[in-house]
Design a protein around this motif. Structure first.
Motif, PDB file in Angstrom:
ATOM      1  N   GLU A  85     -90.369   0.411  15.641  1.00  0.00           N
ATOM      2  CA  GLU A  85     -91.252  -0.161  14.633  1.00  0.00           C
ATOM      3  C   GLU A  85     -92.028   0.992  14.003  1.00  0.00           C
ATOM      4  OE1 GLU A  85     -92.229  -2.904  12.193  1.00  0.00           O
ATOM      5  OE2 GLU A  85     -91.131  -3.520  14.006  1.00  0.00           O
ATOM      6  N   PHE A  86     -91.791   1.242  12.733  1.00  0.00           N
ATOM      7  CA  PHE A  86     -92.434   2.380  12.070  1.00  0.00           C
ATOM      8  C   PHE A  86     -92.725   2.032  10.618  1.00  0.00           C
ATOM      9  CE2 PHE A  86     -87.843   2.772  11.926  1.00  0.00           C
ATOM     10  CZ  PHE A  86     -87.573   3.027  10.583  1.00  0.00           C
ATOM     11  N   LYS A  87     -93.616   2.790  10.020  1.00  0.00           N
ATOM     12  CA  LYS A  87     -93.994   2.561   8.630  1.00  0.00           C
ATOM     13  C   LYS A  87     -92.798   2.881   7.725  1.00  0.00           C
ATOM     14  CE  LYS A  87     -97.632   3.680   5.300  1.00  0.00           C
ATOM     15  NZ  LYS A  87     -98.837   4.507   5.034  1.00  0.00           N
ATOM     16  N   GLY A  88     -92.536   1.997   6.802  1.00  0.00           N
ATOM     17  CA  GLY A  88     -91.418   2.204   5.887  1.00  0.00           C
ATOM     18  C   GLY A  88     -90.094   1.684   6.419  1.00  0.00           C
ATOM     19  N   LYS A  89     -90.142   0.892   7.496  1.00  0.00           N
ATOM     20  CA  LYS A  89     -88.900   0.399   8.101  1.00  0.00           C
ATOM     21  C   LYS A  89     -88.112  -0.474   7.131  1.00  0.00           C
ATOM     22  CE  LYS A  89     -87.194  -2.162  12.134  1.00  0.00           C
ATOM     23  NZ  LYS A  89     -87.561  -2.755  13.448  1.00  0.00           N
ATOM     24  N   GLN A  90     -88.795  -1.339   6.388  1.00  0.00           N
ATOM     25  CA  GLN A  90     -88.099  -2.207   5.435  1.00  0.00           C
ATOM     26  C   GLN A  90     -87.453  -1.403   4.317  1.00  0.00           C
ATOM     27  OE1 GLN A  90     -87.403  -5.413   5.779  1.00  0.00           O
ATOM     28  NE2 GLN A  90     -88.437  -5.277   7.763  1.00  0.00           N
ATOM     29  N   SER A 283     -92.949   1.872  19.324  1.00  0.00           N
ATOM     30  CA  SER A 283     -93.253   2.859  18.284  1.00  0.00           C
ATOM     31  C   SER A 283     -92.604   4.195  18.648  1.00  0.00           C
ATOM     32  CB  SER A 283     -94.771   3.036  18.157  1.00  0.00           C
ATOM     33  OG  SER A 283     -95.291   3.651  19.326  1.00  0.00           O
TER      34      SER A 283
END
Length: 546
Positions: A85-90, A283
């Motif tokens: 789960e990280f920022k910008g995953k989508q 994370s």
């Protein structure tokens, strides 16, 4: 009401009749004609030919090698995308689909510049070894073919397997940990059995796409390596229609077998899906040192294989490997009528009309898929899969012999090019619109009925506005596929029908690399715009799930 229902069924059946007329009839007719009438080799001669045996073996082997490489390189990405789960995953998930919509001939240009002689990888190897001549060439022959196929299908493996992983019930993992299961035991006894149907589906689809490969093998095979698809093209070019039809029959039988296997894998996947769950995520900070290092090295490897060729296309537009200099002559060539303006105009004209026709057929086909009539729904499901299960070369072969010749279109077959590109786009538009149709709240339609709205009023004022994002997604996919389509267009075209994709291939054939690079960059930009449209529309239609 009875007349209204009859009119509805006629409208929904019309696209099916068009598919029969422009797909089933030409393909079946030309196969029978080639086998019975010829002229050329008989079926027995083709089956006993050493060329057929060698081509069939190579087609299977390169597809198997490409599938194995795509699965090996795609599985870690699927685990990382599902687990982390990280920022910008989508954004990363959305970007994964970009290589899949790139024209194959653009990929060829990127691979030549990235992995070919005096390309980026070769330049690094020359610098490390102190050599003055080319050291490695991974863009030619079998290595180039397998790598290029992996480029296309790694994203497919990542998306399908990560989607299955995200449905893994975290309670099962927690229970296994409480019982003392190690990470290897959890992987072997829980995770792999859970993702196996999706992994099998991804592997079959990858094998199918590689088995049908044409532009990549034609350009990177250097005339020494042929798949069945390339052999069909060469046989037709030499007017051996008996051999053309015989090879096409062999190919279709194999493809139908693979399609049945894929359908079985998909049914197994749906049975095993169960209730929707969400895999336990962590994370990047929770990864151990070796895990983090492995993730970084994997990202670098995928960057070289997947991102590298796309960046290399930009460089190929301004660097001429023949002279070893940077130049703008590729872009100047695009401004010439024969060099770029006519192919660009043809590409836009054909792709725009093909997209409009694909959407016009896709809307009633989507309603047919949702029909309460099992016969209509099942027939539609089979028919929209046929363009994916029958190669573009075989479709073009049928259109040329059974439609172009009788109608007089052989001298300027531009309508057939549009028809072929429409057939390629129909599966994408129909499925995208059907997904959007499935998400419409039935209560909205019931409220419209209670207010006395007619069927047409509901369609134009309730349903179509709600279907608009799905229509846009399907249209963007169809346009991206059509504007980069080369197989059927190369088979059908005359001099005045050249598109950008065909022009790129022809420029490569006469060593006009920078001209091919500039045209490839233009196609890359167009496909990137289509990708942005798909992503924006899918966020609205399917909550970001492409």
């Amino acid at each position: 009401m009875r007349n209204g229902s009859m009119a509805t069924y006629v409208i929904m059946a019309l696209p099916l009749l068009l598919l029969v007329g422009f797909l089933v009839y030409p393909v079946l007719g030309v196969l029978i004609m080639g086998l019975v009438v010829g002229p050329g080799s008989s079926f027995q001669e083709v089956m006993s030919s050493q060329v057929t045996h060698a081509t069939l073996w190579f087609t299977f082997l390169q597809a198997a090698a490409s599938t194995i490489l795509a699965v090996i390189l795609g599985l870690p990405g699927a685990f990382l995308l599902a687990r982390l789960e990280f920022k910008g995953k989508q954004a990363v998930r959305a970007a994964v689909i970009l290589p899949f919509i790139l024209p194959p001939i653009v990929v060829v240009v990127g691979f030549l510049r990235m992995f070919g002689s005096y390309g980026f990888v070769d330049s690094v190897a020359m610098a490390l070894t102190g050599a003055t001549e080319s050291v490695v060439n991974f863009a030619a022959g079998v290595p180039g073919i397998v790598l290029a196929h992996a480029f296309y299908n790694i994203p497919l493996v990542i998306l399908l397997v990560s989607a299955a992983l995200e449905r893994l019930d975290p309670d099962i993992e927690d229970t296994a940990e409480l019982l003392g299961a190690s990470s290897i035991q959890k992987l072997r006894r829980i995770v792999l059995p859970h993702v196996m149907p999706s992994l099998l589906s991804a592997a079959i689809l990858t094998f199918l796409f590689c088995f049908m490969s044409f532009p990549i093998v034609l350009a990177l095979g250097q005339g020494r390596y042929m798949t069945l698809e390339v052999l069909i093209y060469y046989a037709f070019s030499s007017f051996d229609f008996g051999m053309t039809s015989s090879i096409a029959v062999i190919q279709i039988l194999i493809l139908m077998t693979l399609a049945i296997a894929y359908a079985a894998a998909m049914r197994s996947d749906k049975r095993d899906a169960g209730q929707t769950s969400f895999m336990k995520t962590i994370s990047p900070a929770e990864l151990s040192g070796p895990q983090l290092l492995g993730g970084i090295l994997y990202a670098l490897l995928i960057g070289v294989i997947v991102v590298g060729p796309m960046i290399a296309v930009i460089d190929s537009a301004v660097f001429d490997p023949v002279t070893g200099q940077y130049t703008l002559k590729g872009f100047l060539h695009l401004l010439e009528v024969e060099g770029g303006l006519l192919p660009l105009a043809n590409s836009l004209f054909y792709a725009t009309l093909a997209t409009l026709f694909s959407v016009a057929m896709g809307i009633p086909l989507a309603y047919s898929l949702r029909s309460r009539s099992g016969l209509l729904s099942n027939s539609t499901s089979v028919m929209i899969l046929l363009p994916l299960g029958i190669s573009s070369i075989t479709i073009a072969y049928g259109l040329l012999r059974l439609i172009a010749v009788p109608t007089g279109w052989a001298a300027n077959p531009w309508p057939l090019i549009i028809i072929a590109q429409t057939l390629i786009g129909v599966p994408f538009t129909a499925r995208a619109i059907e997904n959007s149709l499935r998400s419409i709240d039935p209560s909205l339609l019931e409220q419209a009925d209670s207010l006395g709205a007619s069927r047409l009023h509901k369609l134009f004022f309730v349903e179509l506005p709600l279907l608009a994002p799905g229509i846009l997604v399907g249209a963007a996919f169809a346009f991206a596929m059509a504007i980069g389509e080369m197989s059927a267009t190369l088979f059908l075209k005359r001099e005045q029908n050249v598109t950008l994709a065909v022009a790129i291939y022809e420029n490569l054939g006469v060593r006009k690399f920078v001209e091919a690079g500039a045209a490839s960059l233009l196609l890359l930009v167009v496909c990137f715009i289509a990708f942005l449209v798909i992503q924006r529309a899918s966020e609205s239609a399917f909550k970001g799930a492409i």
